[in-house]
Design a protein around this motif. Structure first.
Motif, PDB file in Angstrom:
ATOM      1  N   LEU A  92       9.412 -12.656 -56.741  1.00 26.52           N
ATOM      2  CA  LEU A  92       9.844 -14.032 -56.194  1.00 26.52           C
ATOM      3  C   LEU A  92      10.218 -13.387 -54.616  1.00 26.52           C
ATOM      4  CD1 LEU A  92      11.742 -14.374 -59.580  1.00 26.52           C
ATOM      5  CD2 LEU A  92       9.588 -15.147 -58.894  1.00 26.52           C
ATOM      6  N   PRO A  93       9.351 -13.329 -53.807  1.00 26.87           N
ATOM      7  CA  PRO A  93       9.725 -13.222 -52.402  1.00 26.87           C
ATOM      8  C   PRO A  93      10.155 -14.063 -51.895  1.00 26.87           C
ATOM      9  CG  PRO A  93       7.691 -13.877 -53.154  1.00 26.87           C
ATOM     10  CD  PRO A  93       7.735 -13.456 -53.827  1.00 26.87           C
ATOM     11  N   GLU A  94      10.380 -15.609 -52.540  1.00 23.54           N
ATOM     12  CA  GLU A  94      10.539 -16.929 -52.098  1.00 23.54           C
ATOM     13  C   GLU A  94      12.037 -16.682 -52.651  1.00 23.54           C
ATOM     14  OE1 GLU A  94       8.596 -19.278 -50.906  1.00 23.54           O
ATOM     15  OE2 GLU A  94      10.415 -20.417 -50.299  1.00 23.54           O
ATOM     16  N   ARG A 106       9.204 -11.506 -46.669  1.00 20.21           N
ATOM     17  CA  ARG A 106       9.236 -12.986 -46.911  1.00 20.21           C
ATOM     18  C   ARG A 106       8.023 -13.658 -47.139  1.00 20.21           C
ATOM     19  NH1 ARG A 106      13.960 -15.459 -45.384  1.00 20.21           N
ATOM     20  NH2 ARG A 106      12.760 -16.637 -43.432  1.00 20.21           N
ATOM     21  N   PRO A 107       7.893 -14.698 -48.062  1.00 16.90           N
ATOM     22  CA  PRO A 107       6.639 -15.422 -48.135  1.00 16.90           C
ATOM     23  C   PRO A 107       5.705 -16.460 -47.360  1.00 16.90           C
ATOM     24  CG  PRO A 107       9.393 -16.868 -48.812  1.00 16.90           C
ATOM     25  CD  PRO A 107       9.619 -15.360 -48.073  1.00 16.90           C
ATOM     26  N   LEU A 120      10.833 -22.844 -53.527  1.00 10.95           N
ATOM     27  CA  LEU A 120      12.305 -21.523 -54.295  1.00 10.95           C
ATOM     28  C   LEU A 120      12.628 -22.174 -55.239  1.00 10.95           C
ATOM     29  CD1 LEU A 120      14.286 -20.201 -52.830  1.00 10.95           C
ATOM     30  CD2 LEU A 120      15.197 -22.300 -51.591  1.00 10.95           C
ATOM     31  N   PHE A 121      12.308 -23.651 -55.507  1.00 12.60           N
ATOM     32  CA  PHE A 121      12.977 -23.969 -56.941  1.00 12.60           C
ATOM     33  C   PHE A 121      12.609 -23.693 -57.764  1.00 12.60           C
ATOM     34  CE2 PHE A 121      15.632 -26.901 -54.599  1.00 12.60           C
ATOM     35  CZ  PHE A 121      16.366 -28.229 -55.081  1.00 12.60           C
ATOM     36  N   SER A 125      13.994 -20.713 -61.064  1.00 11.87           N
ATOM     37  CA  SER A 125      13.820 -20.693 -62.528  1.00 11.87           C
ATOM     38  C   SER A 125      12.571 -19.582 -63.157  1.00 11.87           C
ATOM     39  CB  SER A 125      13.046 -22.072 -62.710  1.00 11.87           C
ATOM     40  OG  SER A 125      12.355 -21.911 -64.020  1.00 11.87           O
ATOM     41  N   ARG A 126      12.403 -18.784 -62.361  1.00 14.26           N
ATOM     42  CA  ARG A 126      11.578 -17.442 -63.046  1.00 14.26           C
ATOM     43  C   ARG A 126      12.139 -16.665 -63.250  1.00 14.26           C
ATOM     44  NH1 ARG A 126       5.778 -16.650 -59.440  1.00 14.26           N
ATOM     45  NH2 ARG A 126       6.113 -14.929 -61.167  1.00 14.26           N
TER      46      ARG A 126
END
Length: 910
Positions: A92-94, A106-107, A120-121, A125-126
């Protein structure tokens, strides 16, 4: 934690939510009503059930800080995760944009800021799914920045299937939350008395105190707490003879408003305690021990003594996060009142003191306090910090926070005669308004930015104005502004800038279905170099070939366009040029090929990490399943599309989902439901004088089908002719099919045959088109075979019934109809079997049967509840309750609440 008092209903709802193991609980009520206490109760129950429990809070002075409650709730804990869980965060790099210290890559940035925020949201969530079971309580959501509220809303809709509990509390009428809320009301007389008893250590409150509380508190728990504390502190409320008494000479010092009660209590503080509370109130999220000590001017011992005294009074709480001591008011009202009572100059002085105590690398907090310091701060430093904070907020896609910082920066730039910064600041501010969803202000800001610059940048600003004008329904302004953008673009502009202008123009023309205008730009686009130009050229070729009904050629062009778009690495461009492929595959190869392309599109959209890109592919899946006769799957997918539209805040997708559900309902013979869905769909999304062409065509199909079923042949033909027009690029073949069938229904055999010939000429060999053409000609055997070849099970079944085939074939049709809830087809199959002397057993719904939800609504009607009360009881909207009632009336053949009540009583449903 003390027991809940006077909150039996709320406690039951909390237990239900926690026992469910997932979902959202939103507590709404006035200040001081006890929402925080209920939220902490829910969190405590969840923790006892094995959930990880996190809490954060909005604060009165924290609205300019992006994601502050979420950073408070999750940030300190992420850095302390076990290595196994920390390793999963690399997926989850975001998250690196939001939480520091995680050592995440960094994404890659996206071209669209709104989609960046959506990605990002989705990452958050993940993250919650990784941490499950997890419970998060966000208190005082009304004081959070808008982006934090949107994130809560997104997570509440996007964590289904995971053990994630989301709890929030907010003041009523101060925040619009789309999720159903549990209204926390003031206590009734018994509840107030019970709370007073709890506050008096279990002793019975004197009648005088009960009367005073009734007259002044109005059942507000915070007021009761403060009242008892004040009366006990000044000796008015004392023990005597083994019980509590209120001295008759005691004058009620508690005013009617809670703020006045708090202000009275704060007035009893010593000077160090008052200074401490004022600094904590001003510092907000920055109220660490070093900052509070530096800003207060108190020495170490004085700060510690003041903290201990204020903590004993219940005014200050201490938190230790990642080894750092932070202070906060025990209730936000204390900080709010302390801040409001400060003189303006004193407030500025404290903001400046906090800013001087902060480190320069925390630009968000620093900007907030430099803004609060006003003219006392170094104006050049304030400009630099506010702009840096604005840029950071833009990177986080936190529009409201960016607006606050950049408005301040722009004002400072103007005052300091920094004309060199104004153009860029205006563009950044316009982008911030865009991200905040404030379209009117965004349009004004983009216009102002356009006036402040020229050339390519002016063209870019005007393009944004044009898109906003379209979104606001002003098509004429959109196109004229786009013309101005073209004039502003220099002749020697880079090809990339020219292509961006073409993209915007093609997008607007596509939404309005202006096919000739789109095709006219083909030569100019094709003359530009690069993969983007090739992708746009391929799309324009696709549009031209669709208009010429050359569907094999359109398929080849669309395939080339998609391949070129992938070379650019721009997911937005790829999504744009891929939209026609599912329809084309259906026309050329059949339903299975269409569904395969839609599935591929959905996988590609999901791989981008941006949920909003999934919308077109999701709709394509609904359409493929509808034509393929997988109606249960189509119905569920359409319902998911509606939920998805709410989740990513796309009104257009909500409308498309509702209209898709209506399409399936009308096919199944559920006219009442289809009519209600269509009404809701058309009320939910318009674009002024030019409704979005795709939405107009989809709702048009539903209207044609409804008109045909009602026997209104003239209306059906008129609507179908619009759908069959050459510029109807989304549904022209199906519009032509509907036109032929409407003419056949009206007895116009020659007109139906003419349409059949047109269908045959379009794409020879297309099973989809040739099947409809054969049915219009009356060649039912050919039609059945072609529908089967195309994978269109429901249509093939209808033709089989027309052919009156064998009993075995009719039973197969009935099984399909019942499996897919195709009521009208099932009714036809049963009649055909009865005509052959075969009795069918009932899997059909008995006449007058209600669904489970309709029974729930009917029971509450019978109990005498209004629609508003039913909505509150069942956590539904009033519109949904009304829809359920309309469906119940239609099923039962009644037209009043009294008749519905009679049905409930007669059938023992109470």
């Amino acid at each position: 934690m003390s027991a809940l008092v006077g909150r039996a209903d709320e406690a039951a709802k909390i237990a239900e939510t926690v026992d469910a193991g997932s979902g959202a609980l939103v507590l709404r009520g006035p200040a001081g009503v006890g929402k925080t206490r209920l939220g902490l109760e829910a969190l405590s129950r969840a923790e006892a059930a094995g959930f990880r429990a996190f809490t954060g809070s909005g604060r009165p002075l924290g609205r300019g800080l992006a994601y502050a409650p979420w950073l408070e709730a999750l940030g300190p804990h992420l850095r302390g995760l076990p290595p196994g869980l920390r390793a999963r965060l690399r997926e989850l790099p975001e998250l690196s944009r939001l939480f520091g210290g995680l050592d995440l890559p960094r994404p890659e940035p996206l071209a669209d800021p709104a989609l960046e925020r959506s990605r990002l949201f989705e990452a958050v969530s993940r993250l919650l799914a990784v941490l499950e079971p997890v419970a998060v309580f966000i208190d005082d959501l009304q004081w959070a920045d808008d982006t934090s509220v949107e994130l809560f809303d997104y997570l509440a809709r996007g964590t289904a299937g995971h053990r994630v509990l989301l709890i929030a509390a907010h003041r009523e009428d101060e925040l619009a939350v789309r999720l159903p809320s549990l209204d926390v009301r003031t206590l009734d007389g018994d509840g107030s008395t019970a709370l007073l008893r709890e506050l008096l250590d279990g002793g019975d409150p004197p009648n005088a105190l009960v009367e005073l509380a009734s007259a002044r508190a109005g059942g507000l728990p915070l007021y009761l707490v403060e009242l008892v504390s004040q009366l006990r502190a000044d000796g008015s409320l004392t023990r005597s003879g083994g019980g509590w008494v209120l001295k008759p000479t005691a004058e009620p010092t508690t005013p009617q408003q809670v703020r006045d009660v708090v202000a009275t209590r704060l007035g009893t503080l010593s000077r160090p305690e008052r200074v401490l509370l004022e600094v904590v109130a001003v510092a907000g999220e920055a109220a660490t021990h070093p900052v509070v000590r530096a800003a207060s001017g108190l020495d170490e011992d004085a700060v510690i003594k003041a903290v201990l005294a204020a903590r004993d009074r219940g005014l200050i709480s201490e938190d230790v996060l990642a080894g750092e001591v932070r202070y906060r008011p025990s209730h936000p009202m204390y900080g709010e009142v302390a801040y409001a009572e400060l003189a303006a100059v004193r407030r500025q002085q404290l903001h400046l003191a906090v800013a001087e105590a902060l480190e320069d690398n925390d630009v968000d907090l620093l900007a907030k306090h430099l803004r609060g310091a006003g003219a006392l701060a170094d104006q050049h430093r304030a400009l630099a910090v506010c702009r840096a904070a604005g840029k950071h907020a833009l990177e986080l896609r936190a529009g409201d926070a960016a607006v606050q910082h950049l408005v301040a920066a722009l004002g400072l730039a103007n005052r300091l005669d920094r004309a060199d910064l104004v153009p860029e600041l205006r563009e950044e501010l316009a982008l911030a308004y865009d991200l905040a969803g404030r379209s009117v202000e965004a349009a004004d800001a983009w216009r102002a930015a356009a006036r402040a610059t020229d050339g390519v940048r002016r063209s870019h600003c005007l393009r944004r104005v044009a898109l906003l004008a379209w979104d606001n329904g002003d098509f004429a302004t959109a196109m004229s502004t786009l013309g101005s953008a073209a004039e502003a673009l220099p002749r020697d502009a880079a090809p990339e800038d020219m292509l961006r202008l073409h993209e915007t123009r093609i997008s607007l023309q596509s939404r309005a279905s202006l096919v000739p205008e789109m095709i006219a730009a083909r030569a100019e686009v094709a003359a530009l170099p690069g993969a983007r130009a090739e992708a746009l050229t391929g799309m324009l070729d696709t549009v031209a070939l669709l208009a010429a009904t050359d569907y094999p050629g359109a398929h080849a062009a669309a395939t080339r366009a998609i391949a070129s778009a992938r070379q650019t690495g721009d997911p937005l461009l790829e999504e744009f040029v891929s939209r026609p492929i599912t329809l084309i595959n259906m026309l050329v190869f059949g339903v299975d090929a269409a569904r395969t392309s839609a599935e591929r599109g959905l996988l590609a959209a999901r791989s981008s990490g941006v949920p909003a890109l999934e919308s077109s592919a999701r709709f394509a899946l609904v359409i493929a399943d509808y034509f393929g006769g997988h109606w249960r799957r189509a119905r569920e997918a359409a319902a998911d599309l509606v939920a998805f539209g709410h989740r990513v805040d796309q009104p257009r997708m909500i409308t498309v989902g509702l209209a898709s559900r209506a399409l399936v309902a009308i096919g199944a013979g559920q006219r009442t439901e289809a009519t209600a869905l269509l009404k809701e769909a058309t009320a939910g999304y318009t674009a002024g004088e030019r409704v979005d062409a795709r939405v107009r065509q989809l709702t048009g199909c539903v209207r044609v089908l409804l008109a045909r079923q009602s026997g209104d042949h003239a209306t059906a033909i008129a609507l179908a002719e619009e759908l069959a027009a050459p510029d109807a690029t989304t549904f022209p073949p199906y519009g032509l099919v509907l036109l032929g069938e409407a003419k056949r229904d009206a007895g116009d055999a020659d007109g139906a045959l003419a349409v059949a010939r047109r269908l045959d000429r379009m794409t020879p060999g297309s099973p989809y088109l040739s099947a409809y053409a054969a049915r219009l000609r009356g060649d039912l055997t050919e039609a059945a075979a072609r529908f089967e070849q195309a994978g269109m099970r429901i249509e093939a079944a209808h033709v089989r019934l027309d052919l009156a085939e064998s009993v075995e074939s009719l039973r197969t049709v009935l099984d399909l109809a019942e499996a897919e809830d195709a009521d009208s087809l099932a009714d036809r199959a049963r009649k055909a079997l009865r005509d052959k002397g075969i009795r069918t057993l009932g899997r059909e719904r008995p006449s007058g049967a209600l669904t489970r939800r309709e029974i729930e609504v009917a029971r509450l009607v019978a109990e005498g509840l209004s629609n508003a009360e039913i909505a509150e009881r069942l956590f539904l909207s009033r519109r949904t309750v009304t829809t359920h009632l309309q469906h119940a009336y239609a099923r039962l053949g009644v037209s009043s609440r009294a008749a519905l009540t009679h049905y409930v009583m007669e059938n023992g449903l109470l």
